[in-house]
Write an enzyme that holds these catalytic residues in place. Structure first.
Site, mmCIF file in Angstrom:
data_model
loop_
_atom_site.group_PDB
_atom_site.id
_atom_site.type_symbol
_atom_site.label_atom_id
_atom_site.label_comp_id
_atom_site.label_asym_id
_atom_site.label_seq_id
_atom_site.Cartn_x
_atom_site.Cartn_y
_atom_site.Cartn_z
ATOM 1 N N ASN A 47 -27.346 -98.587 12.451
ATOM 2 C CA ASN A 47 -26.419 -97.484 12.722
ATOM 3 C C ASN A 47 -27.164 -96.205 12.356
ATOM 4 O OD1 ASN A 47 -24.418 -95.578 12.866
ATOM 5 N ND2 ASN A 47 -22.983 -96.635 11.519
ATOM 6 N N ARG A 55 -25.459 -99.585 17.031
ATOM 7 C CA ARG A 55 -24.195 -98.892 17.248
ATOM 8 C C ARG A 55 -24.468 -97.640 18.077
ATOM 9 N NH1 ARG A 55 -21.250 -94.498 13.869
ATOM 10 N NH2 ARG A 55 -19.158 -94.533 14.745
ATOM 11 N N HIS A 90 -13.985 -95.955 17.384
ATOM 12 C CA HIS A 90 -13.740 -97.020 16.393
ATOM 13 C C HIS A 90 -13.481 -98.356 17.083
ATOM 14 C CE1 HIS A 90 -12.106 -93.636 13.588
ATOM 15 N NE2 HIS A 90 -13.397 -93.823 13.358
ATOM 16 N N ARG A 114 -10.674 -83.404 10.525
ATOM 17 C CA ARG A 114 -10.325 -83.119 11.917
ATOM 18 C C ARG A 114 -8.831 -82.902 12.057
ATOM 19 N NH1 ARG A 114 -13.407 -88.300 13.611
ATOM 20 N NH2 ARG A 114 -15.582 -87.680 13.368
ATOM 21 N N GLU A 117 -17.309 -103.600 10.845
ATOM 22 C CA GLU A 117 -17.895 -103.175 12.108
ATOM 23 C C GLU A 117 -19.297 -103.747 12.298
ATOM 24 O OE1 GLU A 117 -16.565 -98.895 13.192
ATOM 25 O OE2 GLU A 117 -16.418 -99.014 11.003
#
Length: 403
Positions: A12, A96, A185, A246, A389
Site C-alpha cells: 500500500n 492497493r 473502501h 472531510r 483490507e
C-alpha cells in the site's frame, strides 16, 4: 507460478510511505507486517515485525530517498527473515490502488497497458493514484518476472445500478469527464460483508447488509446478496458521512459562495473541505476518543460535533434501509466502528421501529473478533466485524494468479 508458491506480498504505497504485509494464503498466516514512512526526508523510519516464536520487531531511522529505496529496504528486511522477494514461495505482489474508474471492476494483472490506464485515472484521485503507481513501477523493476495485481478500492462498488451511480447532471458532460459515483473502501466493504455472512451462519447471497466503515475516513454501503447497490462516497472520498477532516455531504453551491464572497481559490477550498472540515473543523479534534472525553466533560463544541456525526450516520442507515427494503444486519467496522461503543449506541438509538436495538452489555465488550452487539432475538442483527483490507487484497490477488 509453482505449486509451492502460496505467499502474497501486499503493498500500500502512499505519497511518502509504504505499508506492507506478507501473507501465506494456505492458512492466512501473516509472516511479516511493516511500514516505511517519511520517505524522502532526512529521518525516514522503517518498522518491521516478523511473525514466529521469538520474533522481535525491528525499527530503524535513516534517510530513504524514494520508493525504490524503500522497497529495497523492505526486501532486505524480508531477506533477513528468510522470506525475501526472491523466495520461490512468493506467488505475487498485490497492490492497493485507490481509483479504478469505470475501467476496472475486478482485481487485474498489471501489464504496461493496465499501468497506463491507471495513470489516465490520476485526475480522479490526484492524491492517491500517483503514489500507488510509484509503488507498482518500483515493484515491477525489482521483480519483473513476478505476477503483480492491482486491487481497486472502487471495484466492489462497481455493481451499483446506474440510478445509484449517476449524478443528475448533463449526461454528455458526465460521460466526457467520467463523472459518476465510484465509492471507496471497497476492499473493506467486501471483506466485512463476507465475514458478516460467516458470523450469521448464512450465505452472502441470502443477506441484505448495511456496512459502516467508520475510521478517519468513513463510508457506508448497502449490500444486497453480496453485491453493493449503493455507497456514500462518490466521485471522490469527500462525499457522504462526516469524517475526521472531510465535510461529507455539502451543498455544492458552498464552493461558489466561498469563491465569490470569501475570495477563496479552488485549491484553498479543496483543502478546507478535505483537511480542515469534518470533526476537525467542527471542534478542533478528529480523534473520536478525545471527542468523547470532551463530551463527557461537557464541552459544547465536542457535543455538537458528535451530534452532527451521529445525525448524518442515522440518515444513511435509514436511507439504505429504504434502498434495501429488508435488512438482515447493520455492521460496524474500522477504527471508530470497531472500538467506539458510544458511537454504535448513539447511531442505533431510536431505531427500534426498524428492528434495530443494541444490547448495552454486549456493546461494551472490547474484542478483536467478529461479534453481535444486538439482543439474541433482535429482528435485525447489529454486528461489529473487524476489517482486514490487506487480507482481502491478498485473497483477491492469490485467487487471480492461482486460477
Amino acid at each position: 507460478m509453482t505449486s509451492q508458491a502460496t505467499r502474497v506480498l501486499v503493498l500500500n504505497s502512499g505519497s511518502s510511505s509504504v505499508k506492507y504485509q506478507l501473507l501465506d494464503m494456505r492458512d492466512g498466516t501473516r509472516l511479516a507486517v511493516g511500514l516505511v514512512e517519511r520517505i524522502g526526508e532526512s529521518a525516514s523510519r522503517l518498522v518491521h515485525t516478523p511473525s514466529g516464536e521469538g520474533a522481535e520487531k525491528r525499527e530503524r531511522t535513516e534517510r530513504i530517498a524514494d520508493h525504490e529505496q524503500a522497497l529495497k529496504a523492505v526486501a532486505g528486511e524480508l531477506d533477513q527473515d528468510g522470506t525475501g522477494l526472491d523466495s520461490p514461495e512468493l506467488a505475487a505482489i498485490g497492490h492497493r490502488v485507490v481509483h479504478g474508474g469505470p475501467e476496472f471492476s475486478a482485481p487485474t494483472l498489471i501489464d504496461d497497458a493496465v499501468l497506463a490506464e491507471i495513470e489516465r485515472l490520476v485526475p480522479l484521485a490526484p492524491l492517491h493514484n500517483p503514489a500507488n503507481i510509484t509503488g507498482i513501477r518500483t515493484a515491477r523493476t525489482l521483480r519483473p518476472d513476478l505476477p503483480q495485481v492491482a486491487v481497486f478500492d472502487t471495484a466492489f462498488h462497481s455493481t451499483m445500478p446506474e440510478h445509484a451511480a449517476r449524478y443528475a447532471i448533463d449526461v454528455e458532460t458526465a460521460d466526457a469527464h467520467r463523472i459518476r459515483r465510484y465509492g471507496f473502501h471497497g476492499t473493506s466493504h467486501a471483506y466485512v460483508s463476507r465475514r458478516t455472512a460467516g458470523l450469521l451462519g448464512r450465505a452472502p447471497e441470502e443477506l441484505n447488509l448495511i456496512v459502516l466503515h467508520l475510521g478517519n475516513g468513513a463510508s457506508a454501503s448497502a449490500v444486497a446478496g453480496g453485491r453493493c447497490v449503493d455507497t456514500s462516497m462518490g466521485l471522490t472520498p469527500l462525499e457522504g458521512l462526516v469524517m475526521g477532516t472531510r465535510s461529507g455531504d455539502i451543498d455544492p453551491a458552498v464552493v461558489f459562495h466561498l469563491e465569490r464572497v470569501a475570495g477563496m481559490g479552488t485549491d484553498e477550498i479543496d483543502e478546507l473541505l478535505n483537511k480542515k472540515s469534518g470533526l476537525m473543523g467542527l471542534c478542533g479534534d478528529n480523534d473520536m476518543r478525545e471527542i468523547r472525553r470532551r463530551v463527557d466533560e461537557g464541552d459544547e463544541r465536542a457535543r455538537l460535533a458528535f451530534g452532527i456525526y451521529i445525525h448524518r450516520l442515522k440518515k444513511y442507515i435509514g436511507a439504505y434501509y429504504a434502498v434495501l427494503g429488508r435488512v438482515d444486519a447493520v455492521v460496524f467496522t474500522a477504527g471508530v466502528g470497531e472500538n467506539a461503543a458510544p458511537v454504535r449506541a448513539a447511531a442505533i438509538a431510536g431505531l427500534g421501529e426498524l428492528g434495530l436495538v443494541v444490547d448495552a452489555e454486549l456493546n461494551a465488550v472490547r474484542s478483536g473478533e467478529p461479534r453481535l452487539v444486538s439482543p439474541e432475538h433482535a429482528r435485525v442483527a447489529v454486528a461489529v466485524v473487524p476489517t482486514d483490507e490487506e487480507m482481502e487484497i491478498a485473497r483477491q490477488t492469490f485467487a487471480l494468479v492461482d486460477a
